[in-house]
Design a protein around this motif. Structure first.
Motif, PDB file in Angstrom:
ATOM      1  N   PHE A   4       0.849  -1.191   0.000  1.00 44.16           N
ATOM      2  CA  PHE A   4       0.000   0.000   0.000  1.00 44.16           C
ATOM      3  C   PHE A   4       0.881   1.236   0.000  1.00 44.16           C
ATOM      4  O   PHE A   4       1.995   1.220   0.518  1.00 44.16           O
ATOM      5  CB  PHE A   4      -0.896   0.060   1.239  1.00 44.16           C
ATOM      6  N   SER A   5       0.336   2.315  -0.497  1.00 43.30           N
ATOM      7  CA  SER A   5       1.073   3.574  -0.487  1.00 43.30           C
ATOM      8  C   SER A   5       0.721   4.383   0.745  1.00 43.30           C
ATOM      9  O   SER A   5       0.285   5.512   0.646  1.00 43.30           O
ATOM     10  CB  SER A   5       0.762   4.358  -1.750  1.00 43.30           C
ATOM     11  N   ILE A  36       5.865   2.823  -0.775  1.00 46.72           N
ATOM     12  CA  ILE A  36       5.118   1.583  -0.680  1.00 46.72           C
ATOM     13  C   ILE A  36       5.629   0.798   0.530  1.00 46.72           C
ATOM     14  O   ILE A  36       6.824   0.516   0.631  1.00 46.72           O
ATOM     15  CB  ILE A  36       5.261   0.747  -1.953  1.00 46.72           C
ATOM     16  N   GLY A 105      -7.247  -0.826  -0.811  1.00 50.22           N
ATOM     17  CA  GLY A 105      -6.791  -2.192  -0.865  1.00 50.22           C
ATOM     18  C   GLY A 105      -7.589  -3.082  -1.787  1.00 50.22           C
ATOM     19  O   GLY A 105      -7.252  -4.256  -1.947  1.00 50.22           O
ATOM     20  N   GLN A 163      -4.264  -3.083  -7.628  1.00 49.92           N
ATOM     21  CA  GLN A 163      -4.757  -2.826  -6.279  1.00 49.92           C
ATOM     22  C   GLN A 163      -4.833  -1.333  -6.006  1.00 49.92           C
ATOM     23  O   GLN A 163      -3.959  -0.568  -6.396  1.00 49.92           O
ATOM     24  CB  GLN A 163      -3.835  -3.494  -5.246  1.00 49.92           C
ATOM     25  N   LYS A 165      -4.243   1.723  -4.026  1.00 50.88           N
ATOM     26  CA  LYS A 165      -3.238   2.042  -3.022  1.00 50.88           C
ATOM     27  C   LYS A 165      -3.363   3.460  -2.486  1.00 50.88           C
ATOM     28  O   LYS A 165      -2.751   3.778  -1.475  1.00 50.88           O
ATOM     29  CB  LYS A 165      -1.843   1.805  -3.604  1.00 50.88           C
ATOM     30  N   THR A 166      -4.103   4.299  -3.183  1.00 56.48           N
ATOM     31  CA  THR A 166      -4.370   5.650  -2.704  1.00 56.48           C
ATOM     32  C   THR A 166      -5.827   5.972  -2.983  1.00 56.48           C
ATOM     33  O   THR A 166      -6.296   5.752  -4.098  1.00 56.48           O
ATOM     34  CB  THR A 166      -3.464   6.687  -3.394  1.00 56.48           C
TER      35      THR A 166
END
Length: 367
Positions: A4-5, A36, A105, A163, A165-166
């Motif tokens: 994830f970011s 990340i 996510g 995915q 991530k933000t």
């Protein structure tokens, strides 16, 4: 591994059981300007729930600030059945595509599926979003000027899965009546089944229904193109159907021995150009000769297909005075030559040209 970011920073409601997080033991990977973090390692070693705490903290996701309540469903990528394990929500195309909702996510099969979900989201919620980056491995979408809504998704390491991530799901803009993502193709796919049940649905009524159901303003040109695309999905491509004409006639001859199927064409350079087709099924011909009066009516009508043309038909009367069509043809124009060709083919099939069978026939036409 899932990435994830969002930089993991212990805050209120969490206790750090391992000081290695502060020392940078969790490897940071830069991707498109975002750090990340390996959440598998981060959550497994450093995050513990504390009973009685508020379970709320401020998480920095890229440059977007999100408030996540760990005791609620706001952080859906956590598996609450375990203190250390979490699951990522997956996007279901069959269920979620009609009204997409995005979560941090969430996983998508590929960039095309994610982009399609963004388009449906923009149309459903009447938001003027735009794609800042649209690549197979990463997609970033923002809202109109002055709005903080943003979503960014990229491929997971070692997988083809995309995915989220933000994510900042809060809009500050007003809903719009014109959405750039609305296209003729999108409308055709949505209303194809309804047009299949009602092929004569007028364009004006179709436009009114589309605007009412989607709360959008649509141009007449877009609706006209959408209707043409939907009809093409329903009845197929006319050019491809003409190419299958010989196979169709051969199927008629195989299933109806004794029938007559004649195709007229002319050679135009390296291709054959269609001129006319005549069809008389043997079962209909025998039924007319054995059960109908010696009365034949002729008529023609215009075809409303893309290639136009004229449909010529020969119709008899059965014992109940009901129409009994037994021969027909499709020609380019209704002229003396086309009528002469059609009637000659029909007379030969019925045996009218034979001297023993040429008497007591009645013909009717509107010419």
């Amino acid at each position: 591994m899932f990435f994830f970011s969002l930089p993991f920073t212990p805050g209120e409601g969490y206790a750090t059981s391992d000081s290695r997080l502060d020392s940078g033991s969790v490897e940071d990977i830069e991707e498109d300007g975002f750090a990340i973090i390996d959440l598998d390692e981060s959550y497994g070693r450093n995050a513990r729930f504390i009973e009685g705490s508020s379970m709320q903290r401020d998480m920095e996701v890229g440059d977007i600030s999100l408030y996540a309540d760990m005791s609620s469903d706001n952080v859906d990528f956590l598996n609450m059945d375990s203190q250390f394990e979490y699951t990522h929500p997956e996007f279901n195309v069959d269920v979620d595509m009609e009204n997409p909702t995005f979560k941090l996510g969430m996983c998508f099969s590929n960039a095309k599926e994610f982009s399609e979900a963004i388009k449906n989201y923009a149309i459903k919620n009447r938001r003027q979003v735009r794609f800042v980056k649209n690549a197979p491995n990463k997609v970033r979408v923002v809202c109109s000027d002055g709005c903080d809504w943003l979503i960014y998704a990229s491929k997971m390491q070692g997988e083809h899965t995309l995915q989220v991530k933000t994510l900042n799901s809060v809009h500050k803009c007003n809903r719009a009546l014109y959405v750039p993502q609305v296209s003729s193709k999108w409308l055709a796919n949505k209303y194809c089944d309804r047009l299949r049940n009602n092929p004569t649905w007028p364009s004006a009524s179709m436009k009114k229904t589309m605007e009412s159901e989607n709360v959008l303003k649509l141009s007449r040109t877009m609706v006209y193109r959408a209707r043409a695309m939907a009809m093409s999905m329903v009845i197929g491509n006319e050019q491809e159907q003409f190419r299958m004409l010989r196979s169709y006639c051969q199927s008629l001859l195989d299933s109806n021995p004794g029938s007559t199927c004649v195709i007229k064409s002319e050679q135009c350079q390296d291709q054959s150009k269609f001129r006319a087709v005549y069809i008389c099924l043997d079962a209909l011909r025998m039924g007319f000769l054995e059960g109908c009066r010696r009365f034949i009516g002729f008529d023609g009508c215009h075809l409303s297909s893309g290639y136009k043309g004229i449909l010529l038909a020969a119709v008899g009367l059965d014992g109940n005075n009901q129409m009994y069509p037994f021969a027909w043809a499709v020609v380019g124009q209704e002229t003396y030559e086309t009528w002469h060709w059609f009637i000659s083919m029909m007379a030969e099939d019925l045996g009218i040209t034979a001297p023993a069978n040429s008497n007591y026939w009645t013909f009717l036409c509107d010419k």
